[in-house]
Design a protein around this motif. Structure first.
Motif, PDB file in Angstrom:
ATOM      1  N   ILE A  82       1.093   4.446  -2.791  1.00  0.00           N
ATOM      2  CA  ILE A  82       0.914   5.851  -2.427  1.00  0.00           C
ATOM      3  C   ILE A  82       2.124   6.671  -2.867  1.00  0.00           C
ATOM      4  O   ILE A  82       1.979   7.744  -3.463  1.00  0.00           O
ATOM      5  N   ILE A  83       3.319   6.168  -2.605  1.00  0.00           N
ATOM      6  CA  ILE A  83       4.541   6.879  -2.995  1.00  0.00           C
ATOM      7  C   ILE A  83       4.627   7.004  -4.505  1.00  0.00           C
ATOM      8  O   ILE A  83       4.957   8.072  -5.040  1.00  0.00           O
ATOM      9  N   LYS A  84       4.306   5.924  -5.226  1.00  0.00           N
ATOM     10  CA  LYS A  84       4.371   5.961  -6.690  1.00  0.00           C
ATOM     11  C   LYS A  84       3.386   6.980  -7.255  1.00  0.00           C
ATOM     12  O   LYS A  84       3.747   7.786  -8.126  1.00  0.00           O
ATOM     13  N   LYS A  85       2.142   6.980  -6.772  1.00  0.00           N
ATOM     14  CA  LYS A  85       1.142   7.937  -7.258  1.00  0.00           C
ATOM     15  C   LYS A  85       1.562   9.376  -6.965  1.00  0.00           C
ATOM     16  O   LYS A  85       1.367  10.265  -7.791  1.00  0.00           O
ATOM     17  N   THR A  86       2.149   9.595  -5.794  1.00  0.00           N
ATOM     18  CA  THR A  86       2.620  10.934  -5.431  1.00  0.00           C
ATOM     19  C   THR A  86       3.772  11.367  -6.335  1.00  0.00           C
ATOM     20  O   THR A  86       3.817  12.511  -6.801  1.00  0.00           O
ATOM     21  N   ALA A  87       4.702  10.451  -6.626  1.00  0.00           N
ATOM     22  CA  ALA A  87       5.834  10.764  -7.500  1.00  0.00           C
ATOM     23  C   ALA A  87       5.370  11.045  -8.923  1.00  0.00           C
ATOM     24  O   ALA A  87       5.901  11.934  -9.599  1.00  0.00           O
ATOM     25  N   ILE A  88       4.359  10.330  -9.391  1.00  0.00           N
ATOM     26  CA  ILE A  88       3.801  10.583 -10.726  1.00  0.00           C
ATOM     27  C   ILE A  88       3.141  11.959 -10.754  1.00  0.00           C
ATOM     28  O   ILE A  88       3.362  12.745 -11.677  1.00  0.00           O
ATOM     29  N   ALA A  89       2.354  12.275  -9.726  1.00  0.00           N
ATOM     30  CA  ALA A  89       1.683  13.576  -9.660  1.00  0.00           C
ATOM     31  C   ALA A  89       2.686  14.726  -9.610  1.00  0.00           C
ATOM     32  O   ALA A  89       2.455  15.788 -10.187  1.00  0.00           O
ATOM     33  N   ALA A  90       3.827  14.499  -8.931  1.00  0.00           N
ATOM     34  CA  ALA A  90       4.869  15.525  -8.827  1.00  0.00           C
ATOM     35  C   ALA A  90       5.778  15.544 -10.051  1.00  0.00           C
ATOM     36  O   ALA A  90       6.716  16.330 -10.119  1.00  0.00           O
ATOM     37  N   LYS A  91       5.512  14.643 -11.017  1.00  0.00           N
ATOM     38  CA  LYS A  91       6.295  14.515 -12.246  1.00  0.00           C
ATOM     39  C   LYS A  91       7.761  14.155 -11.987  1.00  0.00           C
ATOM     40  O   LYS A  91       8.647  14.529 -12.740  1.00  0.00           O
ATOM     41  N   VAL A  92       7.982  13.415 -10.902  1.00  0.00           N
ATOM     42  CA  VAL A  92       9.311  12.888 -10.607  1.00  0.00           C
ATOM     43  C   VAL A  92       9.560  11.650 -11.465  1.00  0.00           C
ATOM     44  O   VAL A  92      10.661  11.405 -11.931  1.00  0.00           O
ATOM     45  N   ILE A  93       8.511  10.864 -11.666  1.00  0.00           N
ATOM     46  CA  ILE A  93       8.552   9.697 -12.544  1.00  0.00           C
ATOM     47  C   ILE A  93       7.316   9.734 -13.429  1.00  0.00           C
ATOM     48  O   ILE A  93       6.397  10.518 -13.193  1.00  0.00           O
ATOM     49  N   THR A  94       7.301   8.874 -14.444  1.00  0.00           N
ATOM     50  CA  THR A  94       6.116   8.731 -15.280  1.00  0.00           C
ATOM     51  C   THR A  94       5.446   7.411 -14.945  1.00  0.00           C
ATOM     52  O   THR A  94       6.050   6.533 -14.324  1.00  0.00           O
TER      53      THR A  94
ATOM     54  N   ASP B  31       4.884   4.931 -16.692  1.00  0.00           N
ATOM     55  CA  ASP B  31       5.487   3.749 -17.311  1.00  0.00           C
ATOM     56  C   ASP B  31       6.866   3.406 -16.751  1.00  0.00           C
ATOM     57  O   ASP B  31       7.529   2.522 -17.264  1.00  0.00           O
ATOM     58  N   ASN B  32       7.295   4.101 -15.694  1.00  0.00           N
ATOM     59  CA  ASN B  32       8.582   3.755 -15.089  1.00  0.00           C
ATOM     60  C   ASN B  32       8.521   2.354 -14.497  1.00  0.00           C
ATOM     61  O   ASN B  32       7.509   1.960 -13.911  1.00  0.00           O
ATOM     62  N   TYR B  33       9.596   1.612 -14.651  1.00  0.00           N
ATOM     63  CA  TYR B  33       9.709   0.300 -14.045  1.00  0.00           C
ATOM     64  C   TYR B  33      10.163   0.483 -12.603  1.00  0.00           C
ATOM     65  O   TYR B  33      10.591   1.555 -12.206  1.00  0.00           O
ATOM     66  N   THR B  34      10.062  -0.567 -11.814  1.00  0.00           N
ATOM     67  CA  THR B  34      10.489  -0.481 -10.422  1.00  0.00           C
ATOM     68  C   THR B  34      11.743  -1.314 -10.217  1.00  0.00           C
ATOM     69  O   THR B  34      11.997  -2.275 -10.939  1.00  0.00           O
ATOM     70  N   PHE B  35      12.517  -0.933  -9.204  1.00  0.00           N
ATOM     71  CA  PHE B  35      13.766  -1.603  -8.888  1.00  0.00           C
ATOM     72  C   PHE B  35      13.532  -3.101  -8.764  1.00  0.00           C
ATOM     73  O   PHE B  35      12.539  -3.503  -8.178  1.00  0.00           O
ATOM     74  N   PRO B  36      14.366  -3.930  -9.359  1.00  0.00           N
ATOM     75  CA  PRO B  36      15.707  -3.688  -9.870  1.00  0.00           C
ATOM     76  C   PRO B  36      15.768  -3.266 -11.340  1.00  0.00           C
ATOM     77  O   PRO B  36      16.839  -3.113 -11.892  1.00  0.00           O
TER      78      PRO B  36
ATOM     79  N   LEU C  76       0.824  -1.192   0.000  1.00  0.00           N
ATOM     80  CA  LEU C  76       0.000   0.000   0.000  1.00  0.00           C
ATOM     81  C   LEU C  76       0.869   1.259   0.000  1.00  0.00           C
ATOM     82  O   LEU C  76       0.624   2.178  -0.764  1.00  0.00           O
ATOM     83  N   LEU C  77       1.896   1.268   0.837  1.00  0.00           N
ATOM     84  CA  LEU C  77       2.780   2.431   0.907  1.00  0.00           C
ATOM     85  C   LEU C  77       3.479   2.666  -0.435  1.00  0.00           C
ATOM     86  O   LEU C  77       3.603   3.802  -0.889  1.00  0.00           O
ATOM     87  N   HIS C  78       3.908   1.583  -1.075  1.00  0.00           N
ATOM     88  CA  HIS C  78       4.565   1.689  -2.387  1.00  0.00           C
ATOM     89  C   HIS C  78       3.639   2.369  -3.387  1.00  0.00           C
ATOM     90  O   HIS C  78       4.055   3.242  -4.154  1.00  0.00           O
TER      91      HIS C  78
END
Length: 86
Positions: free
Chosen positions: A5-17, A19-24, A1-3
């Protein structure tokens, strides 16, 4: 759940898009001097990974293979792909 929330926030802030993949699996993109989009896809893992390519139609510059949007790609451990989008 936390992941999520963080991803949606980063997308909204245009830090990532979206379609970004996740680590690794890490993707970075840029433009070359001819204005073509270049995608760098890294597998920072000792395990083979399978991803769905999300960029536009492209040519993998090391192997010269053509890749389409939605195509499955297998990344060997520690492999990097350099994709030139058409």
């Amino acid at each position: 759940l936390l992941h999520t929330i963080i991803k949606k926030t980063a997308i909204a802030a245009k830090v990532i898009t979206a379609d970004n993949y996740t680590f690794p699996i890490i993707q970075r993109s840029g433009k070359n001097k001819w204005g073509k989009t270049i995608h760098y896809i890294f597998n920072y893992s000792k395990e083979t990974k399978r991803i769905t390519y999300t960029g536009g139609p492209a040519k993998e510059l090391i192997s010269d293979k053509l890749t389409q949007t939605g195509q499955q790609i297998v990344l060997d451990p520690w492999e990097v792909l350099i994709m030139e989008q058409n």
